[in-house]
Design a protein around this motif. Structure first.
Motif, PDB file in Angstrom:
ATOM      1  N   SER A  45       0.728  -1.319  -0.086  1.00 61.79           N
ATOM      2  CA  SER A  45      -0.007  -0.116  -0.044  1.00 61.79           C
ATOM      3  C   SER A  45       0.984   1.316   0.023  1.00 61.79           C
ATOM      4  O   SER A  45       0.300   2.239  -0.515  1.00 61.79           O
ATOM      5  CB  SER A  45      -1.050   0.003   1.063  1.00 61.79           C
ATOM      6  N   HIS A  50       6.678   5.614  -0.477  1.00 58.49           N
ATOM      7  CA  HIS A  50       7.724   5.691   0.819  1.00 58.49           C
ATOM      8  C   HIS A  50       8.640   4.702   1.314  1.00 58.49           C
ATOM      9  O   HIS A  50       8.357   3.548   0.797  1.00 58.49           O
ATOM     10  CB  HIS A  50       6.430   5.821   2.035  1.00 58.49           C
ATOM     11  N   LEU A  59       8.667  10.001  -3.753  1.00 58.19           N
ATOM     12  CA  LEU A  59       7.434  10.701  -4.056  1.00 58.19           C
ATOM     13  C   LEU A  59       6.700  11.569  -2.821  1.00 58.19           C
ATOM     14  O   LEU A  59       6.280  12.421  -2.661  1.00 58.19           O
ATOM     15  CB  LEU A  59       6.310  10.216  -4.798  1.00 58.19           C
ATOM     16  N   GLY A  60       6.759  10.289  -1.772  1.00 56.71           N
ATOM     17  CA  GLY A  60       6.276  10.770  -0.264  1.00 56.71           C
ATOM     18  C   GLY A  60       7.578  10.890   0.471  1.00 56.71           C
ATOM     19  O   GLY A  60       8.641  10.390   0.161  1.00 56.71           O
ATOM     20  N   ARG A  69       7.036  11.543  15.405  1.00 57.32           N
ATOM     21  CA  ARG A  69       7.337  12.580  14.548  1.00 57.32           C
ATOM     22  C   ARG A  69       6.505  13.875  14.299  1.00 57.32           C
ATOM     23  O   ARG A  69       5.223  13.481  14.193  1.00 57.32           O
ATOM     24  CB  ARG A  69       7.957  11.874  13.330  1.00 57.32           C
ATOM     25  N   LYS A  70       6.761  14.941  14.437  1.00 56.85           N
ATOM     26  CA  LYS A  70       5.978  15.988  14.050  1.00 56.85           C
ATOM     27  C   LYS A  70       5.194  15.843  12.752  1.00 56.85           C
ATOM     28  O   LYS A  70       6.250  15.776  11.547  1.00 56.85           O
ATOM     29  CB  LYS A  70       6.640  17.313  14.372  1.00 56.85           C
ATOM     30  N   TYR A  77      12.266  17.865   2.682  1.00 59.52           N
ATOM     31  CA  TYR A  77      10.963  17.222   1.837  1.00 59.52           C
ATOM     32  C   TYR A  77       9.934  18.373   1.842  1.00 59.52           C
ATOM     33  O   TYR A  77       9.714  19.218   2.800  1.00 59.52           O
ATOM     34  CB  TYR A  77      10.172  16.146   2.404  1.00 59.52           C
ATOM     35  N   SER A  80       3.330  19.834   1.674  1.00 60.63           N
ATOM     36  CA  SER A  80       2.108  20.814   1.298  1.00 60.63           C
ATOM     37  C   SER A  80       2.059  21.694   2.605  1.00 60.63           C
ATOM     38  O   SER A  80       2.500  21.400   3.432  1.00 60.63           O
ATOM     39  CB  SER A  80       0.842  20.067   0.939  1.00 60.63           C
ATOM     40  N   LEU A  95      -2.159   8.058  12.963  1.00 65.67           N
ATOM     41  CA  LEU A  95      -1.742   7.338  11.726  1.00 65.67           C
ATOM     42  C   LEU A  95      -2.978   6.411  11.078  1.00 65.67           C
ATOM     43  O   LEU A  95      -3.381   6.500   9.996  1.00 65.67           O
ATOM     44  CB  LEU A  95      -0.616   6.489  11.943  1.00 65.67           C
ATOM     45  N   ILE A  99      -4.343   6.897   7.306  1.00 63.96           N
ATOM     46  CA  ILE A  99      -4.362   6.012   6.374  1.00 63.96           C
ATOM     47  C   ILE A  99      -5.775   5.643   5.831  1.00 63.96           C
ATOM     48  O   ILE A  99      -5.725   5.239   4.703  1.00 63.96           O
ATOM     49  CB  ILE A  99      -3.468   4.771   6.776  1.00 63.96           C
ATOM     50  N   ASN A 109      -4.065  17.773   2.209  1.00 65.63           N
ATOM     51  CA  ASN A 109      -2.922  17.389   2.302  1.00 65.63           C
ATOM     52  C   ASN A 109      -2.661  16.997   0.442  1.00 65.63           C
ATOM     53  O   ASN A 109      -3.447  16.678  -0.166  1.00 65.63           O
ATOM     54  CB  ASN A 109      -2.908  15.944   3.087  1.00 65.63           C
ATOM     55  N   ASN A 110      -1.256  16.612   0.368  1.00 63.79           N
ATOM     56  CA  ASN A 110      -0.914  16.233  -0.926  1.00 63.79           C
ATOM     57  C   ASN A 110      -0.675  14.558  -1.200  1.00 63.79           C
ATOM     58  O   ASN A 110       0.128  14.523  -2.069  1.00 63.79           O
ATOM     59  CB  ASN A 110       0.200  17.060  -1.313  1.00 63.79           C
ATOM     60  N   LYS A 112      -1.512  12.274  -2.686  1.00 62.00           N
ATOM     61  CA  LYS A 112      -2.444  11.716  -3.934  1.00 62.00           C
ATOM     62  C   LYS A 112      -1.670  11.237  -4.961  1.00 62.00           C
ATOM     63  O   LYS A 112      -0.352  11.294  -4.988  1.00 62.00           O
ATOM     64  CB  LYS A 112      -2.983  13.117  -4.592  1.00 62.00           C
ATOM     65  N   PRO A 113      -1.942  10.233  -5.750  1.00 58.28           N
ATOM     66  CA  PRO A 113      -3.503   9.618  -5.695  1.00 58.28           C
ATOM     67  C   PRO A 113      -3.697   8.468  -4.850  1.00 58.28           C
ATOM     68  O   PRO A 113      -3.408   7.329  -5.228  1.00 58.28           O
ATOM     69  CB  PRO A 113      -3.778   9.657  -6.881  1.00 58.28           C
ATOM     70  N   LEU A 130       5.520   0.396  11.080  1.00 58.03           N
ATOM     71  CA  LEU A 130       6.367   1.653  11.143  1.00 58.03           C
ATOM     72  C   LEU A 130       6.693   1.861  12.686  1.00 58.03           C
ATOM     73  O   LEU A 130       7.494   2.760  12.708  1.00 58.03           O
ATOM     74  CB  LEU A 130       5.141   2.680  10.931  1.00 58.03           C
TER      75      LEU A 130
HETATM   76  C1  HEC Z   1       0.752   7.800  -4.170  1.00 56.65           C
HETATM   77  C2  HEC Z   1       1.828   8.115  -3.189  1.00 56.65           C
HETATM   78  C3  HEC Z   1       1.669   7.711  -1.926  1.00 56.65           C
HETATM   79  C4  HEC Z   1       1.267   6.707  -1.279  1.00 56.65           C
HETATM   80  C5  HEC Z   1       0.550   5.298  -2.027  1.00 56.65           C
HETATM   81  C6  HEC Z   1       0.956   6.747   0.071  1.00 56.65           C
HETATM   82  N1  HEC Z   1       1.741   7.888   0.257  1.00 56.65           N
HETATM   83 FE1  HEC Z   1       1.610   8.677   2.225  1.00 56.65          FE
HETATM   84  N2  HEC Z   1       2.475  10.402   1.526  1.00 56.65           N
HETATM   85  C7  HEC Z   1       2.422  10.851   0.183  1.00 56.65           C
HETATM   86  C8  HEC Z   1       2.909  12.311  -0.034  1.00 56.65           C
HETATM   87  C9  HEC Z   1       2.993  12.978  -1.432  1.00 56.65           C
HETATM   88  C10 HEC Z   1       2.899  12.957   1.145  1.00 56.65           C
HETATM   89  C11 HEC Z   1       3.046  14.393   1.489  1.00 56.65           C
HETATM   90  C12 HEC Z   1       1.880  14.888   1.684  1.00 56.65           C
HETATM   91  C13 HEC Z   1       1.835  16.302   1.853  1.00 56.65           C
HETATM   92  O1  HEC Z   1       2.817  17.055   2.130  1.00 56.65           O
HETATM   93  O2  HEC Z   1       0.751  16.870   2.109  1.00 56.65           O
HETATM   94  C14 HEC Z   1       2.450  11.781   2.037  1.00 56.65           C
HETATM   95  C15 HEC Z   1       2.903  11.923   3.561  1.00 56.65           C
HETATM   96  C16 HEC Z   1       2.466  10.728   4.404  1.00 56.65           C
HETATM   97  C17 HEC Z   1       2.578  11.114   5.843  1.00 56.65           C
HETATM   98  C18 HEC Z   1       2.979  12.367   6.490  1.00 56.65           C
HETATM   99  C19 HEC Z   1       4.561  12.025   6.818  1.00 56.65           C
HETATM  100  C20 HEC Z   1       5.061  13.541   7.811  1.00 56.65           C
HETATM  101  O3  HEC Z   1       6.148  13.347   7.848  1.00 56.65           O
HETATM  102  O4  HEC Z   1       4.274  14.291   8.295  1.00 56.65           O
HETATM  103  C21 HEC Z   1       2.351   9.919   6.373  1.00 56.65           C
HETATM  104  C22 HEC Z   1       2.279   9.502   8.052  1.00 56.65           C
HETATM  105  C23 HEC Z   1       2.071   8.823   5.419  1.00 56.65           C
HETATM  106  N3  HEC Z   1       2.128   9.738   4.231  1.00 56.65           N
HETATM  107  C24 HEC Z   1       1.842   7.547   5.488  1.00 56.65           C
HETATM  108  C25 HEC Z   1       1.454   6.669   4.468  1.00 56.65           C
HETATM  109  C26 HEC Z   1       1.010   5.341   4.721  1.00 56.65           C
HETATM  110  C27 HEC Z   1       1.308   4.503   5.941  1.00 56.65           C
HETATM  111  C28 HEC Z   1       0.860   4.740   3.443  1.00 56.65           C
HETATM  112  C29 HEC Z   1       0.479   3.349   2.945  1.00 56.65           C
HETATM  113  C30 HEC Z   1      -0.875   3.090   3.715  1.00 56.65           C
HETATM  114  C31 HEC Z   1       0.920   5.789   2.425  1.00 56.65           C
HETATM  115  N4  HEC Z   1       1.369   6.962   3.097  1.00 56.65           N
HETATM  116  C32 HEC Z   1       0.744   5.766   1.142  1.00 56.65           C
HETATM  117  C33 HEC Z   1       2.390   9.792  -0.769  1.00 56.65           C
HETATM  118  C34 HEC Z   1       1.972   8.808  -0.912  1.00 56.65           C
END
Ligand code: HEC
Length: 134
Positions: A45, A50, A59-60, A69-70, A77, A80, A95, A99, A109-110, A112-113, A130
């Motif tokens: 997922s 990540h 990308l993330g 973590r804050k 990085y 948004s 979390l 999720i 938040n960004n 996406k998708p 995690l």
């Molecule tokens: C399509 C790409 C994508 C997928 C799939 C994805 N993420 Fe993300 N995630 C991002 C992006 C891009 C950001 C940054 C968002 C922002 O800046 O608003 C992010 C931000 C986060 C953050 C915030 C981190 C911080 O330092 O504050 C967490 C926690 C997180 N994701 C957890 C997850 C988890 C757990 C999964 C799987 C269940 C997941 N993400 C799946 C792209 C993704």
């Protein structure tokens, strides 16, 4: 005769292509984690975007030690502004909700998708993964 040679050439080439592409078909080496199913759920997922290794942003942002973590706080990085201004520290409960439905926890938040993970079982596994010391 010409035709037969061509057939041989084609089968030789496709054999080569098979050999060349096989490394990427191998399963991920070195799992190293106690909770393999948590790692698998994460891989399914989250791993497209990540990594859990420190400093490894894709990308993330990297999710190294994300529990505690804050939100939006990694200096290297481009979060948004919604995430930067979220103003909370990630814990298991945050979390889990994020999720399941990112926009409910950090509107605008960004991430996406990404559509959200409806299975609470999988969310639990991923969060436990995690939270593992690394
Ligand atoms: C399509 C790409 C994508 C997928 C799939 C994805 N993420 Fe993300 N995630 C991002 C992006 C891009 C950001 C940054 C968002 C922002 O800046 O608003 C992010 C931000 C986060 C953050 C915030 C981190 C911080 O330092 O504050 C967490 C926690 C997180 N994701 C957890 C997850 C988890 C757990 C999964 C799987 C269940 C997941 N993400 C799946 C792209 C993704």
């Amino acid at each position: 005769m010409l035709h037969r040679n061509r057939m041989l050439l084609i089968s030789a080439l496709s054999g080569m292509a098979c050999v060349l592409s096989s490394p990427s078909a191998l399963p991920q080496a070195s799992q190293g984690a106690q909770d393999v199913s948590g790692q698998q759920a994460f891989n399914n997922s989250c791993r497209t975007c990540h990594m859990v290794r420190e400093g490894d942003n894709r990308l993330g942002p990297n999710l190294h030690k994300v529990v505690g973590r804050k939100a939006g706080s990694l200096p290297d990085y481009a979060f948004s502004s919604a995430m930067k201004e979220a103003g909370f520290v990630w814990d298991e409960e945050k979390l889990d909700r994020f999720i399941a439905n990112p926009d409910e926890v950090v509107p605008g938040n960004n991430m996406k998708p990404y559509g959200g993970l409806s299975s609470s079982e999988d969310r639990k596994k991923i969060i436990a993964f995690l939270a593992q010391p690394r």
